[in-house]
Design a protein around this motif. Structure first.
Motif, PDB file in Angstrom:
ATOM      1  N   PHE A 239       0.828  -1.201   0.000  1.00 35.41           N
ATOM      2  CA  PHE A 239       0.000   0.000   0.000  1.00 35.41           C
ATOM      3  C   PHE A 239       0.870   1.261   0.000  1.00 35.41           C
ATOM      4  CE2 PHE A 239      -4.204  -1.807   1.937  1.00 35.41           C
ATOM      5  CZ  PHE A 239      -4.443  -2.465   0.745  1.00 35.41           C
ATOM      6  N   LEU A 240       1.965   1.245   0.747  1.00 37.25           N
ATOM      7  CA  LEU A 240       2.859   2.399   0.767  1.00 37.25           C
ATOM      8  C   LEU A 240       3.465   2.644  -0.610  1.00 37.25           C
ATOM      9  CD1 LEU A 240       4.707   1.869   4.172  1.00 37.25           C
ATOM     10  CD2 LEU A 240       3.146   3.735   3.603  1.00 37.25           C
ATOM     11  N   GLU A 241       3.854   1.579  -1.289  1.00 33.63           N
ATOM     12  CA  GLU A 241       4.409   1.706  -2.638  1.00 33.63           C
ATOM     13  C   GLU A 241       3.391   2.353  -3.581  1.00 33.63           C
ATOM     14  OE1 GLU A 241       5.590  -2.184  -3.824  1.00 33.63           O
ATOM     15  OE2 GLU A 241       7.189  -2.333  -2.330  1.00 33.63           O
ATOM     16  N   ALA A 246       1.524   7.913  -6.436  1.00 30.57           N
ATOM     17  CA  ALA A 246       0.390   8.754  -6.850  1.00 30.57           C
ATOM     18  C   ALA A 246       0.859  10.146  -7.251  1.00 30.57           C
ATOM     19  CB  ALA A 246      -0.621   8.843  -5.710  1.00 30.57           C
ATOM     20  N   LYS A 247       0.319  10.636  -8.364  1.00 30.51           N
ATOM     21  CA  LYS A 247       0.661  11.972  -8.850  1.00 30.51           C
ATOM     22  C   LYS A 247      -0.545  12.910  -8.879  1.00 30.51           C
ATOM     23  CE  LYS A 247       4.594  10.566 -11.728  1.00 30.51           C
ATOM     24  NZ  LYS A 247       4.698   9.216 -11.161  1.00 30.51           N
ATOM     25  N   ARG A 273       1.702  16.759  -1.540  1.00 30.24           N
ATOM     26  CA  ARG A 273       2.234  16.827  -2.910  1.00 30.24           C
ATOM     27  C   ARG A 273       1.189  17.334  -3.894  1.00 30.24           C
ATOM     28  NH1 ARG A 273       3.578  11.367  -1.981  1.00 30.24           N
ATOM     29  NH2 ARG A 273       2.323  10.743  -3.779  1.00 30.24           N
ATOM     30  N   GLY A 274      -0.028  17.560  -3.427  1.00 28.26           N
ATOM     31  CA  GLY A 274      -1.085  18.041  -4.308  1.00 28.26           C
ATOM     32  C   GLY A 274      -1.969  16.952  -4.859  1.00 28.26           C
ATOM     33  N   VAL A 275      -1.847  15.724  -4.337  1.00 27.21           N
ATOM     34  CA  VAL A 275      -2.680  14.616  -4.786  1.00 27.21           C
ATOM     35  C   VAL A 275      -4.076  14.743  -4.169  1.00 27.21           C
ATOM     36  CG1 VAL A 275      -2.948  12.104  -4.756  1.00 27.21           C
ATOM     37  CG2 VAL A 275      -0.670  13.113  -5.044  1.00 27.21           C
ATOM     38  N   LYS A 276      -5.091  14.538  -4.967  1.00 26.13           N
ATOM     39  CA  LYS A 276      -6.463  14.567  -4.489  1.00 26.13           C
ATOM     40  C   LYS A 276      -6.815  13.192  -3.897  1.00 26.13           C
ATOM     41  CE  LYS A 276     -11.228  15.183  -6.102  1.00 26.13           C
ATOM     42  NZ  LYS A 276     -12.086  15.421  -7.298  1.00 26.13           N
ATOM     43  N   VAL A 277      -7.260  13.176  -2.650  1.00 26.62           N
ATOM     44  CA  VAL A 277      -7.549  11.925  -1.953  1.00 26.62           C
ATOM     45  C   VAL A 277      -9.032  11.864  -1.591  1.00 26.62           C
ATOM     46  CG1 VAL A 277      -7.097  10.510   0.089  1.00 26.62           C
ATOM     47  CG2 VAL A 277      -5.219  11.755  -1.023  1.00 26.62           C
ATOM     48  N   VAL A 326      -3.612   4.600 -13.390  1.00 29.08           N
ATOM     49  CA  VAL A 326      -2.498   3.689 -13.639  1.00 29.08           C
ATOM     50  C   VAL A 326      -2.716   2.316 -13.013  1.00 29.08           C
ATOM     51  CG1 VAL A 326      -0.017   3.357 -13.354  1.00 29.08           C
ATOM     52  CG2 VAL A 326      -0.920   5.656 -13.764  1.00 29.08           C
ATOM     53  N   ILE A 327      -3.146   2.285 -11.764  1.00 30.86           N
ATOM     54  CA  ILE A 327      -3.322   1.021 -11.046  1.00 30.86           C
ATOM     55  C   ILE A 327      -4.639   1.043 -10.276  1.00 30.86           C
ATOM     56  CG2 ILE A 327      -2.431  -0.551  -9.279  1.00 30.86           C
ATOM     57  CD1 ILE A 327       0.346   0.480  -9.821  1.00 30.86           C
ATOM     58  N   CYS A 328      -5.373  -0.031 -10.372  1.00 30.05           N
ATOM     59  CA  CYS A 328      -6.568  -0.235  -9.555  1.00 30.05           C
ATOM     60  C   CYS A 328      -6.388  -1.557  -8.810  1.00 30.05           C
ATOM     61  CB  CYS A 328      -7.813  -0.277 -10.432  1.00 30.05           C
ATOM     62  SG  CYS A 328      -9.313  -0.735  -9.544  1.00 30.05           S
ATOM     63  N   ASP A 329      -6.551  -1.517  -7.509  1.00 29.97           N
ATOM     64  CA  ASP A 329      -6.395  -2.698  -6.670  1.00 29.97           C
ATOM     65  C   ASP A 329      -7.762  -3.102  -6.122  1.00 29.97           C
ATOM     66  OD1 ASP A 329      -5.766  -4.602  -4.786  1.00 29.97           O
ATOM     67  OD2 ASP A 329      -4.791  -3.224  -3.400  1.00 29.97           O
ATOM     68  N   ILE A 330      -8.202  -4.300  -6.490  1.00 35.35           N
ATOM     69  CA  ILE A 330      -9.439  -4.869  -5.960  1.00 35.35           C
ATOM     70  C   ILE A 330      -9.107  -6.222  -5.365  1.00 35.35           C
ATOM     71  CG2 ILE A 330     -11.706  -5.844  -6.555  1.00 35.35           C
ATOM     72  CD1 ILE A 330     -11.979  -3.720  -8.690  1.00 35.35           C
TER      73      ILE A 330
END
Length: 399
Positions: A239-241, A246-247, A273-277, A326-330
């Motif tokens: 999860f940290l990776e 994220a950009k 960093r300006g990432v929308k969460v 880029v990546i979706c984790d399910i």
């Protein structure tokens, strides 16, 4: 006075025993567990977000099975849908299809009568992760939370659904049930099969991983994906990776949000960093204290600009983690300490932008049935509510 002293002494001894049991059990587990992930594969992926459509499809594939059915669920209840599921497995076993069924010891609610019928029919049924000495408390909490189905080595399923009426939205307490589950066809099924056989060997000591009968030739699908199993370790690093790559945006959906300090700080750093969460959680809770354990993480995240929502339509049980396009984790892992440090999980990384857009569209649809949490709403909590949150924080690793 002597009675009070005796009770206090007993409680202290119990507390110390539980603490030592957990510490030593955890140390032993970490000494033998390995970080594993399968290679990227090309598979065809289908997303299910409602229980009725998933189980209709699953039951149809079970009916069409010719050689072997391998299934692992964390929970199988003793209700109408569960009995229908088990009856179908009995029928296939009687037809000569190899049927192997693993159910976690804690989550197994199958009746004794049904267990007898299953075994008489030829279904090979085992409970996994049975608590055992010397680390009884630790082993009780380290559960197999995976949900894996592989049919004839060609069709696979994984995701958040277990087997029970609530997963179909038929429980009045929870109402509508939102979850995410994947159907996989193509090269990735061989890895799902291998993971099931690893779990089968872990429980039965029978090694089927080298048997070619369970690994038929498979075609390449359309979407790049990768299966990532975790065994009570290494999920946090995964999860940290993801967070650190994220950009632009991060979307997190989970029924439980107890990330701990490292993941919480990583989210805060992404916001910096300006990432929308955006974080989506259920308004309702299906376990004591899980909602209260999440609240202490809200205020710093909201102050840093995160958007947090409570799902209102019913119960939200999906486990989804999206990084940009880029990546979706399910998968099966929640965004909580139990999944990070105790449960055995399996997640699917998806790299196909078309599939990612489909998941993002579903996430947006779920947000439309949600209410945004504000800093103002957190300030109106009662003293009792704050006490529950403090207590929940103390036991958050076991919720």
């Amino acid at each position: 006075m002597n009675v009070i002293a005796t009770v206090f002494a007993v409680l202290m001894i119990l507390f110390l025993w539980l603490r030592i049991d957990y510490k030593l059990g955890r140390k032993k587990h970490l000494s033998i567990v390995n970080k594993r992930e399968f290679p990227e594969r090309k598979s065809n992926l289908k997303l299910f977000t409602e229980g009725n459509s998933l189980f209709t499809d699953l039951f149809n594939e079970i009916e069409n099975a010719k050689e072997h059915i391998h299934i692992l669920f964390y929970i199988v209840k003793d209700d109408k849908i569960s009995r229908e599921f088990l009856t179908r497995l009995k029928k296939k076993a009687q037809e000569g299809v190899e049927v192997r069924l693993l159910v976690d010891w804690v989550g197994n609610k199958i009746s004794k009568e049904m267990k007898v019928d299953l075994k008489k029919s030829g279904v090979q049924l085992f409970e996994c992760h049975i608590p055992r000495f010397p680390y009884l408390f630790y082993s009780l909490n380290a559960r197999n939370h995976r949900k894996v189905t592989v049919i004839d080595g060609k069709i696979g399923y994984l995701g958040g659904y277990n087997v029970g009426k609530e997963y179909l939205g038929n429980d009045s307490k929870f109402g509508f049930w939102r979850d995410y589950h994947l159907k996989i066809e193509g090269k990735g099924v061989q890895d799902l099969q291998m993971q099931f056989l690893y779990d089968w060997k872990d429980r039965t000591t029978i090694d089927l991983t080298q048997n070619p009968n369970y690994f038929p030739p498979l075609i390449e699908g359309q979407s790049y994906m990768k299966l990532v199993p975790t065994d009570g370790a290494y999920l946090q690093s995964h999860f940290l990776e993801l967070l650190n790559t994220a950009k632009k945006e991060v979307k997190i959906g989970s029924p439980y949000f107890i990330p701990g300090s490292k993941l919480s700080n990583a989210i805060l750093y992404a916001l910096k960093r300006g990432v929308k969460v955006t974080i989506l959680l259920p308004r309702k809770a299906d376990h004591l204290f899980v909602k209260e354990a999440a609240v202490p993480y809200f205020q710093p995240l909201l102050k840093a600009g995160a958007k947090i929502y409570f799902y209102e339509k019913g119960f939200y049980h999906a486990k989804v983690f999206i990084i940009d396009d880029v990546i979706c984790d399910i998968g099966t892992a929640n965004f909580d300490k139990r999944s990070l440090y105790l449960n055995h999980e399996i997640n699917c990384y998806i790299y196909d932008k078309t599939v990612i857009q489909e998941v993002k569209a579903q996430f947006s649809e779920d947000l439309a049935f949600s209410t945004e949490i504000t800093l103002e709403s957190l300030q109106n909590r009662s003293i009792f509510q704050k006490w529950k949150e403090s207590f929940s924080t103390l036991i958050s690793a076991f919720l």
